[in-house]
Scaffold this motif. Structure first.
Motif, mmCIF file in Angstrom:
data_model
loop_
_atom_site.group_PDB
_atom_site.id
_atom_site.type_symbol
_atom_site.label_atom_id
_atom_site.label_comp_id
_atom_site.label_asym_id
_atom_site.label_seq_id
_atom_site.Cartn_x
_atom_site.Cartn_y
_atom_site.Cartn_z
ATOM 1 N N ARG A 11 0.840 -1.202 0.000
ATOM 2 C CA ARG A 11 0.000 0.000 0.000
ATOM 3 C C ARG A 11 0.871 1.247 0.000
ATOM 4 N NH1 ARG A 11 -1.436 2.966 4.059
ATOM 5 N NH2 ARG A 11 -0.918 1.437 5.642
ATOM 6 N N GLY A 15 1.322 3.736 -3.109
ATOM 7 C CA GLY A 15 0.961 5.127 -2.828
ATOM 8 C C GLY A 15 2.092 6.086 -3.155
ATOM 9 N N LEU A 72 -4.260 5.729 -0.405
ATOM 10 C CA LEU A 72 -3.410 4.609 -0.013
ATOM 11 C C LEU A 72 -2.451 4.989 1.110
ATOM 12 C CD1 LEU A 72 -2.591 3.103 -3.520
ATOM 13 C CD2 LEU A 72 -4.039 2.089 -1.760
ATOM 14 N N PRO A 78 -8.598 2.882 1.466
ATOM 15 C CA PRO A 78 -7.581 2.420 0.509
ATOM 16 C C PRO A 78 -8.140 1.571 -0.628
ATOM 17 C CG PRO A 78 -7.415 1.201 2.561
ATOM 18 C CD PRO A 78 -8.407 2.310 2.788
ATOM 19 N N LEU A 82 -7.337 2.275 -4.505
ATOM 20 C CA LEU A 82 -6.882 1.251 -5.446
ATOM 21 C C LEU A 82 -7.818 1.160 -6.646
ATOM 22 C CD1 LEU A 82 -4.863 -0.997 -6.107
ATOM 23 C CD2 LEU A 82 -6.343 -2.560 -4.821
#
Length: 130
Positions: A11, A15, A72, A78, A82
């Motif tokens: 993540r 990000g 993220l 999150p 995504l």
């Protein structure tokens, strides 16, 4: 520990990649030059120039990158972040596989990190597949 390796690290990596892309894209809009520009083939440069010269798509793309990256990195929605950047990732992977093979390592990073997160958030997407 498993959650950190399979969710948190991908993540944050994803990000950061999209945050850097967004910052570089907005820098290009302001100055006409890139902060970071990895190796790109001549055909890849043509494709990038077409997106930039469209007048509307480049700022929109970089805004999507920024919102997805922020989601993220802050871990606020999150799965939504995504979902925002997934189509962008698909285009980036296809771009590197077909037009710009020097960027295949980046494409692999996107596939691995995106795939891990897609699996981790699969229950949040299940309603889309019913």
């Amino acid at each position: 520990m498993k959650t950190i390796l399979l969710v948190t690290v991908p993540r944050i990596v994803l990000g950061l990649l999209f945050l850097v892309s967004a910052v570089d894209g907005f820098w290009w809009l302001a100055t006409g030059s890139h902060l970071i520009h990895p190796p790109v083939t001549p055909k890849g440069l043509e494709f990038e120039a077409a997106l930039q010269n469209s007048g509307f798509f480049w700022p929109f793309l970089k805004l999507v990158n920024l919102v997805g990256a922020a989601s993220l990195l802050t871990n606020i929605a999150p799965a939504f972040g995504l979902a925002l950047i997934a189509p962008v990732m698909a285009v980036i992977v296809l771009f590197h596989l077909t037009i710009n093979p020097v960027g295949i390592p980046v494409a692999l990073i996107l596939v691995v990190t995106g795939g891990l997160l897609l699996y981790a958030y699969r229950n949040r997407y299940s309603a889309l597949l019913r």
